[in-house]
Write a protein that holds these residues in place. Sequence first.
Motif, PDB file in Angstrom:
ATOM      1  N   ASP A  98     -35.815 -67.115 -24.471  1.00  0.00           N
ATOM      2  CA  ASP A  98     -35.048 -68.158 -25.171  1.00  0.00           C
ATOM      3  C   ASP A  98     -35.053 -67.979 -26.685  1.00  0.00           C
ATOM      4  N   VAL A  99     -35.397 -66.770 -27.149  1.00  0.00           N
ATOM      5  CA  VAL A  99     -35.241 -66.524 -28.594  1.00  0.00           C
ATOM      6  C   VAL A  99     -34.360 -65.295 -28.824  1.00  0.00           C
ATOM      7  N   ASN A 100     -33.592 -64.965 -27.772  1.00  0.00           N
ATOM      8  CA  ASN A 100     -32.561 -63.925 -27.882  1.00  0.00           C
ATOM      9  C   ASN A 100     -33.081 -62.547 -28.293  1.00  0.00           C
ATOM     10  N   ILE A 101     -34.287 -62.228 -27.846  1.00  0.00           N
ATOM     11  CA  ILE A 101     -34.824 -60.888 -28.110  1.00  0.00           C
ATOM     12  C   ILE A 101     -34.721 -60.089 -26.816  1.00  0.00           C
ATOM     13  N   SER A 102     -34.491 -58.782 -26.936  1.00  0.00           N
ATOM     14  CA  SER A 102     -34.288 -57.922 -25.759  1.00  0.00           C
ATOM     15  C   SER A 102     -35.384 -58.110 -24.724  1.00  0.00           C
ATOM     16  N   ILE A 103     -34.974 -58.122 -23.455  1.00  0.00           N
ATOM     17  CA  ILE A 103     -35.917 -58.191 -22.329  1.00  0.00           C
ATOM     18  C   ILE A 103     -35.507 -57.100 -21.330  1.00  0.00           C
ATOM     19  N   GLY A 104     -36.242 -56.981 -20.241  1.00  0.00           N
ATOM     20  CA  GLY A 104     -35.922 -55.858 -19.354  1.00  0.00           C
ATOM     21  C   GLY A 104     -36.342 -56.067 -17.915  1.00  0.00           C
ATOM     22  N   THR A 105     -35.999 -55.109 -17.097  1.00  0.00           N
ATOM     23  CA  THR A 105     -36.452 -55.009 -15.702  1.00  0.00           C
ATOM     24  C   THR A 105     -37.071 -53.623 -15.552  1.00  0.00           C
ATOM     25  N   ILE A 106     -38.209 -53.540 -14.878  1.00  0.00           N
ATOM     26  CA  ILE A 106     -38.873 -52.246 -14.676  1.00  0.00           C
ATOM     27  C   ILE A 106     -39.022 -52.018 -13.172  1.00  0.00           C
ATOM     28  N   PHE A 107     -38.783 -50.795 -12.700  1.00  0.00           N
ATOM     29  CA  PHE A 107     -38.885 -50.544 -11.252  1.00  0.00           C
ATOM     30  C   PHE A 107     -39.457 -49.157 -10.953  1.00  0.00           C
ATOM     31  N   GLY A 108     -40.063 -49.068  -9.758  1.00  0.00           N
ATOM     32  CA  GLY A 108     -40.584 -47.780  -9.275  1.00  0.00           C
ATOM     33  C   GLY A 108     -40.342 -47.666  -7.782  1.00  0.00           C
ATOM     34  N   ILE A 109     -40.109 -46.428  -7.316  1.00  0.00           N
ATOM     35  CA  ILE A 109     -39.804 -46.196  -5.894  1.00  0.00           C
ATOM     36  C   ILE A 109     -40.794 -45.186  -5.322  1.00  0.00           C
ATOM     37  N   TYR A 110     -41.454 -45.549  -4.206  1.00  0.00           N
ATOM     38  CA  TYR A 110     -42.357 -44.628  -3.516  1.00  0.00           C
ATOM     39  C   TYR A 110     -41.823 -44.370  -2.109  1.00  0.00           C
ATOM     40  N   LYS A 111     -42.082 -43.166  -1.624  1.00  0.00           N
ATOM     41  CA  LYS A 111     -41.808 -42.896  -0.215  1.00  0.00           C
ATOM     42  C   LYS A 111     -43.014 -43.443   0.559  1.00  0.00           C
ATOM     43  N   ARG A 112     -42.753 -44.090   1.675  1.00  0.00           N
ATOM     44  CA  ARG A 112     -43.842 -44.642   2.495  1.00  0.00           C
ATOM     45  C   ARG A 112     -44.760 -43.509   2.949  1.00  0.00           C
ATOM     46  N   VAL A 113     -46.062 -43.717   2.887  1.00  0.00           N
ATOM     47  CA  VAL A 113     -47.014 -42.709   3.417  1.00  0.00           C
ATOM     48  C   VAL A 113     -47.661 -43.202   4.709  1.00  0.00           C
ATOM     49  N   SER A 114     -47.494 -44.500   4.990  1.00  0.00           N
ATOM     50  CA  SER A 114     -48.090 -45.035   6.233  1.00  0.00           C
ATOM     51  C   SER A 114     -47.054 -44.945   7.349  1.00  0.00           C
ATOM     52  N   GLU A 115     -47.450 -45.365   8.510  1.00  0.00           N
ATOM     53  CA  GLU A 115     -46.491 -45.405   9.635  1.00  0.00           C
ATOM     54  C   GLU A 115     -45.630 -46.666   9.548  1.00  0.00           C
ATOM     55  N   GLY A 116     -45.938 -47.494   8.539  1.00  0.00           N
ATOM     56  CA  GLY A 116     -45.094 -48.697   8.372  1.00  0.00           C
ATOM     57  C   GLY A 116     -45.698 -49.935   8.981  1.00  0.00           C
ATOM     58  N   GLY A 117     -46.893 -49.760   9.612  1.00  0.00           N
ATOM     59  CA  GLY A 117     -47.533 -50.967  10.161  1.00  0.00           C
ATOM     60  C   GLY A 117     -48.050 -51.827   9.022  1.00  0.00           C
ATOM     61  N   ASN A 118     -48.562 -52.991   9.378  1.00  0.00           N
ATOM     62  CA  ASN A 118     -49.170 -53.911   8.396  1.00  0.00           C
ATOM     63  C   ASN A 118     -48.241 -54.176   7.223  1.00  0.00           C
ATOM     64  N   GLY A 119     -46.919 -54.156   7.508  1.00  0.00           N
ATOM     65  CA  GLY A 119     -45.947 -54.502   6.453  1.00  0.00           C
ATOM     66  C   GLY A 119     -45.968 -53.546   5.273  1.00  0.00           C
ATOM     67  N   CYS A 120     -46.436 -52.300   5.539  1.00  0.00           N
ATOM     68  CA  CYS A 120     -46.425 -51.254   4.484  1.00  0.00           C
ATOM     69  C   CYS A 120     -47.290 -51.612   3.292  1.00  0.00           C
ATOM     70  N   LYS A 121     -48.247 -52.514   3.489  1.00  0.00           N
ATOM     71  CA  LYS A 121     -49.043 -52.991   2.340  1.00  0.00           C
ATOM     72  C   LYS A 121     -49.761 -51.837   1.643  1.00  0.00           C
ATOM     73  N   GLU A 122     -50.312 -50.873   2.446  1.00  0.00           N
ATOM     74  CA  GLU A 122     -51.089 -49.827   1.767  1.00  0.00           C
ATOM     75  C   GLU A 122     -50.192 -48.833   1.033  1.00  0.00           C
ATOM     76  N   ASP A 123     -48.885 -48.894   1.312  1.00  0.00           N
ATOM     77  CA  ASP A 123     -47.994 -47.929   0.640  1.00  0.00           C
ATOM     78  C   ASP A 123     -47.826 -48.235  -0.845  1.00  0.00           C
ATOM     79  N   PHE A 124     -48.265 -49.431  -1.239  1.00  0.00           N
ATOM     80  CA  PHE A 124     -48.131 -49.805  -2.655  1.00  0.00           C
ATOM     81  C   PHE A 124     -49.288 -49.271  -3.484  1.00  0.00           C
TER      82      PHE A 124
END
Length: 331
Positions: free
Chosen positions: A124-150
């Motif tokens: 609210d003071v009109n200064i630049s802001i941003g979005t930051i992102f990262g992408i990983y390939k899953r290393v688990s089998e995908g169980g447990n909602g892929c929690k360990e892949d993070f």
Amino acid sequence: MQKGITSLGRFLIEEQRKHPEATGDFTIILEQIAFAAKIISREVNKAGLINILGKTDSINVHGEEQQKLDVYANSKMIQALDHIGKVCAMASEEEDEVIQIPEKYPKGKYVVVFDPLDGSSNIDVNISIGTIFGIYKRVSEGGNGCKEDFLQKGRNLVGAGYVIYGSSTMFVYSTGNGVNGFTLDPSVGEFLLSHPNIKIPEYGKIYSINEANYHRWNERIRKYVEYIKNYEERQYTSRYIGSLVADFHRNLLKGGVFLYPGDSKNPKGKLRLLYEANPLAYIVEQAGGLATDGEEMILDIQPEKLHQKTPLIIGSRWEVETFLKFMRDEA
Ligand SMILES: O=P(O)(O)OC[C@H]1O[C@](O)(COP(=O)(O)O)[C@@H](O)[C@@H]1O
Ligand SMILES: [Mg+2]
Ligand SMILES: [Mg+2]
């Protein structure tokens, strides 16, 4: 790539053709993040109006009051990615837990981390802001909602980037083949290639640190900052606007160093490893720079928790290598 106007969409197609092993089948994730960025950019440009409606009354996992735009940006990132069949789960600064894909949608092979709105104290003071992102390939089998892949090291990222909502909206990303920047042309609603093959200068003349924390720094950090401030040959200038993405982007283009070190009150500093430090460390290394926590490279840190913090010293090679020498008393 021929000279002329290149849209992000066309660039991604070219990149997938040239580096199928790199972009693989996750190009659509980048396209969807860019789409979310356009939507967020539209709302950022009305920030003042949105904030007239007051802030949300919710508090996020870090105990920070969530500004309406934080919540809005978070929902747009999730909506852009949850149904495309490429993502197994997501992690956001604004969500305590891993975000699962709704049952009705197919899960994919990738996990995505993001800070939906970085620099929110500046909304609210009109200064630049941003979005930051990262992408990983899953290393688990995908169980447990892929929690360990993070909890993969940043070295495992297959792609990362940021959006900066400033005097213009820019999308800057890498999938391991260099860093490219695209500027949004609102009249056509396209990100156009404006900064091909970004390389950070070997050294700069800018240092970025919140000097209000001076009294909490350890002796070695104080000595390093004094050394930089008095470096005769270059006459450094201080630039710090309290938006990591904006401070980082300026230093990426002009050279220099951003520091958010640990201190006596916050030994691990303030910034988060997964969705702030790692994606920007990936970008800076692809651009020829370095990023460290003062002991090891950011990308080599083994994460233990989703929202863990890390000291972050990031930018031109000379400034970061010099910092490490001060930390090891080799200067
Ligand atoms: O006000 P401080 O302590 O210097 O911290 C500024 C830092 O905090 C942040 O705003 C934290 O990010 P969020 O706004 O996403 O929480 C960074 O963008 C910025 O570099
Ligand atoms: Mg942030
Ligand atoms: Mg944020």
